[in-house]
Design an enzyme around this catalytic site. Structure first.
Site, short mmCIF file in Angstrom:
data_model
loop_
_atom_site.label_atom_id
_atom_site.label_comp_id
_atom_site.label_asym_id
_atom_site.label_seq_id
_atom_site.Cartn_x
_atom_site.Cartn_y
_atom_site.Cartn_z
N GLY A 231 -7.56 -1.70 8.58
CA GLY A 231 -8.91 -2.21 8.84
C GLY A 231 -9.50 -1.57 10.11
N ASP A 232 -8.66 -1.37 11.11
CA ASP A 232 -9.14 -0.75 12.36
C ASP A 232 -9.52 0.72 12.13
OD1 ASP A 232 -8.43 -3.18 13.48
OD2 ASP A 232 -6.47 -2.47 14.14
P1 ADP Z 1 -7.63 -5.20 6.99
O1 ADP Z 1 -6.50 -4.50 7.69
O2 ADP Z 1 -8.81 -5.46 7.89
O3 ADP Z 1 -7.22 -6.39 6.16
P2 ADP Z 1 -7.68 -3.69 4.50
O4 ADP Z 1 -6.26 -4.06 4.25
O5 ADP Z 1 -8.68 -4.16 3.50
O6 ADP Z 1 -8.18 -4.10 5.96
O7 ADP Z 1 -7.71 -2.10 4.57
C1 ADP Z 1 -8.82 -1.36 4.97
C2 ADP Z 1 -9.05 -0.19 4.03
O8 ADP Z 1 -7.86 0.63 3.96
C3 ADP Z 1 -9.32 -0.59 2.58
O9 ADP Z 1 -10.71 -0.85 2.40
C4 ADP Z 1 -8.84 0.63 1.82
O10 ADP Z 1 -9.80 1.65 1.82
C5 ADP Z 1 -7.64 1.10 2.65
N1 ADP Z 1 -6.38 0.51 2.16
C6 ADP Z 1 -5.65 -0.47 2.72
N2 ADP Z 1 -4.56 -0.77 1.97
C7 ADP Z 1 -4.59 0.07 0.91
C8 ADP Z 1 -3.76 0.29 -0.24
N3 ADP Z 1 -2.64 -0.44 -0.44
N4 ADP Z 1 -4.12 1.23 -1.14
C9 ADP Z 1 -5.24 1.96 -0.95
N5 ADP Z 1 -6.06 1.80 0.10
C10 ADP Z 1 -5.76 0.88 1.02
#
Ligand code: ADP
Length: 312
Positions: A255-256
């Protein structure tokens, strides 16, 4: 230049252990200690993108000095505000495929530090070099819950855009206030917390939720959906972002990295489509690495072309 804000930074300690033994001694051979906190993750990714960036926030004690030294060693400019309290440690014990975390709360900010930081922040914000401000993470103890609103008010005074990534009461307070960030980036958990009911990843449901009065006048709302990519609202336009399957190593900090991508794209006046691609690619690249707030840009172009943006 981009200004990043980390109000409660930390020295992140990682202790890899083959086995975590309770109630006895555990000896660690390979220790890593890195500057941490969501805003510093954003900063590191921006630096890797070769964006001009300067980091600010509160810093104190020997650990604070250590953070400043480590950032400088990596060529990362910083202009922190020094406080009487001690910057915290955050410990992650990596054992048997698990991650057990021990997170210190961090220092309590005094009334005069709270007031004086706003002056320090204003000086940075009004500098001609600073074009955009990325604020990430929680508020340390001692600050009023509307502190981010005050900071956004200062940015508005100098017509500088803010990308805000925080959650809970601090975010709710900002949404209720007259000064608005340009972008917020909640995940579905944070969004559910905000509106007080569970939100799924269904685009129709998300579209309805983001039309809520609470989000009025926020130009960009980008809801990150992990492996499902993202759902975004830009003024009256809605987008679903689909991402390819990747080999996930450690998604902490994705997310960061996404926030770094959003900020960098706005800084370079990118189109909606390019902004969403950059944000998601950086999130993915972070998830593919062991380190938090680190991306291997060799795979950037390939993933950039594989992301699908649908206006819905
Ligand atoms: P946070 O850490 O704020 O919860 P996310 O987990 O939604 O944020 O991750 C941020 C971005 O990273 C997602 O919108 C996506 O583009 C990418 N991402 C994170 N995890 C995955 C994954 N398992 N597969 C593909 N993309 C991912």
């Amino acid at each position: 230049m981009i200004l990043t804000v980390t109000m409660n930074p930390s020295v992140d300690i990682s202790y890899p252990l083959e086995k975590f033994n309770l109630d006895t001694v555990n000896r660690v051979v390979k220790v890593s200690k890195t500057p941490g906190g969501k805003g510093l993750n954003v900063t590191r990714v921006l630096k890797q993108l070769n964006d001009e960036v300067v980091a600010t926030g509160f810093i104190g004690g020997a650990l604070g000095t250590d953070i400043q030294k480590k950032l400088l060693k990596k060529g990362i400019k910083n202009d922190f505000f020094e406080i009487s309290g001690e910057t915290r440690n955050c410990i992650a014990i990596l054992h048997e495929g698990n991650q057990t975390e021990i997170l210190e709360k961090g220092p309590t900010i005094t009334k005069s530090e709270s007031d004086n930081f706003l002056e320090h922040f204003e000086k940075l914000v009004k500098s001609k070099e600073i074009k955009i401000i990325a604020i990430s993470g929680s508020l340390p103890d001692g600050l009023e819950i509307n502190y981010y609103s005050k900071m956004i008010g200062i940015c508005e005074k100098y017509k500088k855009s803010v990308v805000l990534d925080c959650s809970g009461k601090a975010l709710l307070e900002v949404l209720k206030n007259e000064y608005k960030p340009k972008v917020i980036k909640p995940n579905t958990e944070e969004l559910s917390q905000l509106i007080g009911k569970d939100v799924s990843k269904n685009p129709d449901e998300l579209k309805k939720v983001l039309k809520d009065k609470l989000f009025e006048k926020i130009e960009w709302i980008i809801v990150s959906l992990g492996a499902d990519g993202a759902f975004a609202k830009h003024n009256d336009k809605f987008y679903k972002v689909n991402v390819p399957n990747i080999k996930v190593v450690n998604p902490v900090g994705s997310g960061d990295s996404t926030v770094a991508g959003i900020t960098s794209a706005i800084h370079e006046n990118a189109s909606d489509e390019d902004l969403l691609r950059k944000a998601n690619v950086l999130g993915m690249l972070n998830a593919m690495e062991k380190l938090t707030g680190f991306v291997n840009l060799e795979n950037y172009d390939k993933l950039f072309n594989e992301v699908e943006i649908l206006e819905i």
